[in-house]
Design a protein around this motif. Structure first.
Motif, short mmCIF file in Angstrom:
data_model
loop_
_atom_site.label_atom_id
_atom_site.label_comp_id
_atom_site.label_asym_id
_atom_site.label_seq_id
_atom_site.Cartn_x
_atom_site.Cartn_y
_atom_site.Cartn_z
N VAL A 137 45.97 32.46 45.17
CA VAL A 137 45.53 33.34 46.26
C VAL A 137 44.06 33.70 46.06
N ILE A 138 43.42 34.10 47.17
CA ILE A 138 42.04 34.59 47.10
C ILE A 138 42.01 35.98 47.74
N PHE A 139 40.97 36.75 47.41
CA PHE A 139 40.87 38.13 47.87
C PHE A 139 39.58 38.28 48.69
N VAL A 140 39.72 38.70 49.94
CA VAL A 140 38.59 38.79 50.87
C VAL A 140 38.29 40.25 51.19
N GLU A 141 37.04 40.66 50.94
CA GLU A 141 36.60 42.02 51.28
C GLU A 141 35.64 41.89 52.46
N GLN A 142 36.07 42.37 53.63
CA GLN A 142 35.34 42.09 54.87
C GLN A 142 34.09 42.93 55.07
N THR A 143 34.06 44.19 54.61
CA THR A 143 32.92 45.04 54.95
C THR A 143 31.67 44.65 54.16
N GLN A 144 31.86 44.25 52.89
CA GLN A 144 30.69 43.85 52.09
C GLN A 144 30.64 42.35 51.88
N LYS A 145 31.53 41.67 52.60
CA LYS A 145 31.50 40.20 52.66
C LYS A 145 31.50 39.53 51.29
N GLN A 146 32.57 39.81 50.55
CA GLN A 146 32.75 39.21 49.24
C GLN A 146 34.11 38.51 49.23
N VAL A 147 34.18 37.34 48.62
CA VAL A 147 35.47 36.68 48.47
C VAL A 147 35.63 36.18 47.04
N LEU A 148 36.74 36.62 46.42
CA LEU A 148 37.04 36.21 45.05
C LEU A 148 37.98 35.01 45.14
N VAL A 149 37.49 33.85 44.74
CA VAL A 149 38.20 32.60 45.04
C VAL A 149 38.87 31.94 43.84
N GLY A 150 38.78 32.54 42.64
CA GLY A 150 39.40 31.90 41.49
C GLY A 150 38.89 30.48 41.33
N ASP A 151 39.80 29.52 41.21
CA ASP A 151 39.39 28.13 40.99
C ASP A 151 39.56 27.27 42.25
N VAL A 179 38.50 29.58 53.42
CA VAL A 179 37.18 29.97 52.89
C VAL A 179 36.09 29.70 53.92
N LEU A 180 36.06 28.49 54.45
CA LEU A 180 35.00 28.14 55.40
C LEU A 180 35.19 28.81 56.75
N SER A 181 36.33 29.44 56.95
CA SER A 181 36.54 30.21 58.18
C SER A 181 35.82 31.56 58.12
N LEU A 182 35.31 31.91 56.93
CA LEU A 182 34.51 33.13 56.79
C LEU A 182 33.07 32.83 57.21
N SER A 183 32.31 33.87 57.56
CA SER A 183 30.94 33.63 58.02
C SER A 183 30.04 33.23 56.85
N ASP A 184 28.93 32.57 57.18
CA ASP A 184 28.03 31.99 56.18
C ASP A 184 27.50 32.99 55.15
N ASP A 185 27.42 34.25 55.53
CA ASP A 185 26.84 35.23 54.60
C ASP A 185 27.83 35.81 53.60
N PHE A 186 29.08 35.35 53.62
CA PHE A 186 30.03 35.80 52.60
C PHE A 186 29.61 35.29 51.22
N VAL A 187 29.66 36.18 50.22
CA VAL A 187 29.39 35.78 48.84
C VAL A 187 30.69 35.27 48.22
N ILE A 188 30.62 34.10 47.63
CA ILE A 188 31.78 33.50 46.95
C ILE A 188 31.66 33.81 45.46
N LEU A 189 32.68 34.49 44.92
CA LEU A 189 32.73 34.77 43.49
C LEU A 189 33.80 33.87 42.89
N SER A 190 33.37 32.86 42.15
CA SER A 190 34.30 31.87 41.61
C SER A 190 34.73 32.23 40.19
N GLY A 191 35.81 31.60 39.78
CA GLY A 191 36.35 31.83 38.44
C GLY A 191 35.48 31.28 37.32
#
Ligand SMILES: [Zn+2]
Ligand SMILES: [Zn+2]
Length: 213
Positions: A137-151, A179-191
């Motif tokens: 699973v991944i965790f998406v925070e919409q207001t500050q546009k962060q997504v924790l994507v693991g691996d 993931v790509l359905s999120l807008s371009d300015d989302f920060v991806i935090l990978s594992g």
């Protein structure tokens, strides 16, 4: 929101400590090992964590979850129940990855696609992203546009799919739809490795440019 990164295990897995800055509530995401390092970071900031969230069941992401849950009396939340076999196999994973022998443990609660996790005033949307592992699973925070994507996806790369129940087309489909359905300015935090953005990966990641499906 404040996000602290604590690299853990010989795999330099990015354990993240999420902090809601208005309530000072904290959650630990993917504590893969080196519990004392995570505790030291929490102590330094005088934070008492209220939950542990897991993206998937690989040992370098979950190895210290049981120890920290015990120490702080926390629930272990996630991943999706399709990941159960990786938790059953924690003793074998320790052998496979060359980690110290350890018993299995299981999360307090499994997560489903569309669940919401709250941390103080923050809320994170849970998205099921199978492919690297079936219950990731991944965790998406919409207001500050962060997504924790693991691996699921890394800067310039994607997760391995050669483990049991891994599947490359499934992973690509997860990345595209979740993931790509999120807008371009989302920060991806990978594992593992540096942070990136959805826009950067959409434009440059060779694994999702169409070459591999
Ligand atoms: Zn993994
Ligand atoms: Zn990993």
């Amino acid at each position: 929101m404040k996000i602290l990164t604590v690299p853990v295990t010989p795999f330099q897995q990015n354990c993240r400590i999420l902090v809601c800055t208005s309530s000072n509530k904290a959650a630990i995401v993917d504590p893969g090992g080196d519990a004392q390092k995570i505790v030291a970071t929490l102590n330094e900031l005088e934070l008492v964590p209220e939950a542990i969230w897991l993206t998937h069941g690989h040992l370098d992401h979950v190895g210290a979850a049981d120890e920290l849950a015990m120490a702080y009396n926390l629930d272990i939340i996630g991943p999706h129940i399709d990941e159960k076999f990786w938790f059953d196999a924690l003793p074998q994973q320790a052998q496979m990855f060359g980690f110290a022998p350890r018993p299995a443990f299981w999360p307090t609660n499994w997560l489903s696609h569309g669940d919401t996790l709250t941390l103080g005033e923050l809320s994170f949307e849970v998205r099921h992203c199978p492919g690297h592992t079936p219950g990731h699973v991944i965790f998406v925070e919409q207001t500050q546009k962060q997504v924790l994507v693991g691996d699921v996806i890394f800067k310039g790369s994607i997760g391995r799919t050669d483990f049991p129940k891994g599947d490359a087309p499934t992973l690509i489909a997860s990345i595209k739809s979740q993931v790509l359905s999120l807008s371009d300015d989302f920060v991806i935090l990978s594992g593992h490795g540096e942070n990136t953005t959805v826009g950067h990966e959409r434009a440059t990641n060779p694994f999702i440019s169409g070459r591999f499906g």
